[in-house]
Design a protein around this motif. Structure first.
Motif, short mmCIF file in Angstrom:
data_model
loop_
_atom_site.label_atom_id
_atom_site.label_comp_id
_atom_site.label_asym_id
_atom_site.label_seq_id
_atom_site.Cartn_x
_atom_site.Cartn_y
_atom_site.Cartn_z
N TYR A 160 0.73 -1.28 0.08
CA TYR A 160 -0.23 0.10 -0.04
C TYR A 160 0.97 1.49 -0.14
CZ TYR A 160 -3.41 3.03 1.15
OH TYR A 160 -3.91 3.92 1.85
N LEU A 161 2.30 1.45 0.53
CA LEU A 161 2.82 2.62 0.87
C LEU A 161 3.41 2.34 -0.31
CD1 LEU A 161 4.03 2.01 3.81
CD2 LEU A 161 2.61 3.57 3.73
N LEU A 162 3.74 1.63 -0.86
CA LEU A 162 4.30 1.29 -1.92
C LEU A 162 4.00 2.14 -3.78
CD1 LEU A 162 6.22 -1.91 -2.30
CD2 LEU A 162 8.09 0.80 -3.01
N LYS A 167 3.51 10.35 -0.28
CA LYS A 167 1.86 10.32 -0.22
C LYS A 167 1.64 9.75 0.67
CE LYS A 167 -2.04 9.87 -1.26
NZ LYS A 167 -3.17 9.56 -3.12
N VAL A 168 1.57 11.46 1.80
CA VAL A 168 1.16 11.03 3.77
C VAL A 168 -0.04 9.82 2.98
CG1 VAL A 168 0.85 11.29 6.06
CG2 VAL A 168 2.54 12.73 4.30
N VAL A 169 -0.16 8.68 3.83
CA VAL A 169 -1.24 7.81 4.11
C VAL A 169 -1.71 7.92 5.36
CG1 VAL A 169 -1.15 6.51 1.65
CG2 VAL A 169 0.25 5.92 3.94
N THR A 170 -2.81 8.48 5.84
CA THR A 170 -3.31 8.23 7.15
C THR A 170 -4.25 6.98 7.64
OG1 THR A 170 -6.15 8.65 6.44
CG2 THR A 170 -4.55 10.78 6.51
N LYS A 171 -4.07 5.94 9.21
CA LYS A 171 -4.20 5.76 9.80
C LYS A 171 -5.97 5.13 9.10
CE LYS A 171 -5.22 3.85 14.44
NZ LYS A 171 -5.34 3.84 15.40
N VAL A 192 1.55 -0.69 15.73
CA VAL A 192 2.69 -1.43 15.96
C VAL A 192 2.36 -2.67 14.40
CG1 VAL A 192 2.24 -4.61 17.29
CG2 VAL A 192 1.58 -2.61 18.06
N HIS A 193 2.34 -2.23 13.66
CA HIS A 193 2.76 -2.61 12.57
C HIS A 193 3.74 -2.10 11.75
CE1 HIS A 193 -0.74 -6.79 13.21
NE2 HIS A 193 0.39 -6.99 11.71
N LEU A 194 3.08 -1.30 11.79
CA LEU A 194 3.92 -0.45 11.27
C LEU A 194 5.82 0.01 11.93
CD1 LEU A 194 1.99 2.80 9.61
CD2 LEU A 194 4.08 1.61 8.31
N TYR A 195 5.63 0.14 13.05
CA TYR A 195 6.85 -0.54 14.04
C TYR A 195 7.51 -1.41 13.27
CZ TYR A 195 10.19 -1.35 17.71
OH TYR A 195 11.47 -1.29 18.23
N GLN A 196 7.37 -3.04 13.51
CA GLN A 196 7.82 -4.19 12.72
C GLN A 196 7.98 -3.97 11.42
OE1 GLN A 196 8.70 -6.58 14.74
NE2 GLN A 196 7.26 -6.21 16.15
N LEU A 197 7.39 -3.41 10.42
CA LEU A 197 7.60 -3.22 8.73
C LEU A 197 9.04 -2.34 9.24
CD1 LEU A 197 7.53 -3.78 6.41
CD2 LEU A 197 5.53 -2.26 6.01
N GLY A 217 0.39 10.99 9.40
CA GLY A 217 0.03 10.01 8.86
C GLY A 217 1.63 9.28 8.96
N TYR A 218 1.76 8.78 7.41
CA TYR A 218 2.52 7.70 6.82
C TYR A 218 3.66 8.13 6.02
CZ TYR A 218 1.58 5.52 11.75
OH TYR A 218 1.59 5.13 13.22
N VAL A 219 4.67 7.79 5.92
CA VAL A 219 4.64 7.90 3.98
C VAL A 219 6.32 7.21 3.92
CG1 VAL A 219 6.38 10.13 4.24
CG2 VAL A 219 5.70 10.24 2.10
N LEU A 220 6.13 6.85 1.89
CA LEU A 220 7.39 6.21 2.44
C LEU A 220 7.86 7.41 0.93
CD1 LEU A 220 7.65 2.24 1.07
CD2 LEU A 220 8.48 4.09 -0.63
N LYS A 221 9.47 7.33 1.66
CA LYS A 221 10.15 7.88 0.35
C LYS A 221 10.95 7.56 -0.33
CE LYS A 221 9.74 12.37 3.86
NZ LYS A 221 10.15 13.26 4.67
N GLY A 222 10.80 8.24 -2.06
CA GLY A 222 11.53 7.54 -2.82
C GLY A 222 11.02 7.59 -4.23
#
Length: 227
Positions: A160-162, A167-171, A192-197, A217-222
């Motif tokens: 999903y992040l890829l 782009k910031v995605v929310t919880k 919890v899962h994002l921490y493990q990832l 939220g969270y973002v995968l940069k690159g």
């Protein structure tokens, strides 16, 4: 893939959902035609597995309603109505496949993989960001040629992040796409899962790819490249 199963036979639905989840998919289950149609309209599903003989709205009516609103979610019909007339009707209405009951779960999983291959063929089976390499079909992940073993849910998160790089995605968006529609939004399961990832993906490597944006939220940069 995020899959919606609309099937009113509880025992069969349980077997199907378990098999799909064990294969790394995220399966929601509903047992009513109207509820299934509504869920397919408001949620972003990759595939709909649809029985025909359902309470409140039969499967044919569900497909008609979806297509009338230009909802093109792929549909595989699962039905004991196995005469040629019903098969033709289902396919003509817009289903991409028709599996006659009783069927083997392995055959169903093979049909689901075929849908996945068709979907990926429109993009790419292999993605790369920096030194991260991901094969979406074999589900192999590596960084700097070091293999990374992810759980099914961790892989779904990464996928999903890829699909939303830089782009910031929310919880809430993650819960909708990666977890089921009835999941408690107050749970900390995403964190919890994002921490493990991130622990598996970023720890020990020169460049961090997954970042927390506080309050958002969270973002995968690159830059994601396909190959």
């Amino acid at each position: 893939m995020k899959i919606l199963l609309v099937e009113d036979e509880a025992k069969l639905a349980g077997f199907i959902a378990d098999a799909l989840n064990q294969a790394g998919h995220n399966c929601d289950h509903l047992d009513d035609g109207t509820k299934g149609m509504e869920a397919a309209m408001v949620n972003d599903y990759d595939l709909l597995l649809l029985d025909l003989m359902l309470p409140s709205m039969n499967g044919f009516e569900v497909i008609k309603a979806l297509r009338s609103f230009n909802n093109e979610t792929p549909v595989i019909i699962l039905s004991a109505l196995n005469d040629t007339e019903n098969v033709i009707k289902g396919l003509d209405l817009g289903a991409i496949d028709y599996l006659k009951k009783p069927f083997d779960l392995e055959e169903l999983l093979a049909r689901v993989r075929a849908v996945l291959r068709r979907s990926l063929a429109q993009g790419s089976l292999k993605l790369q960001v920096e030194d991260l390499k991901v094969d979406l079909l074999s589900r192999e992940v590596s960084r700097n040629n070091v293999n990374i073993i992810l759980s099914n849910r961790e892989f779904a998160l990464l996928e999903y992040l890829l699909s939303n790089p830089n782009k910031v995605v929310t919880k809430s968006q993650i819960l909708e796409k990666v977890w089921d529609i009835n999941f408690d939004p107050g749970s900390n399961v995403v964190e919890v899962h994002l921490y493990q990832l991130r622990k598996k993906m970023d720890r020990g490597f020169a460049v961090e790819l997954i970042h927390t944006v506080i309050g958002r939220g969270y973002v995968l940069k690159g830059e994601v490249t396909k190959g």
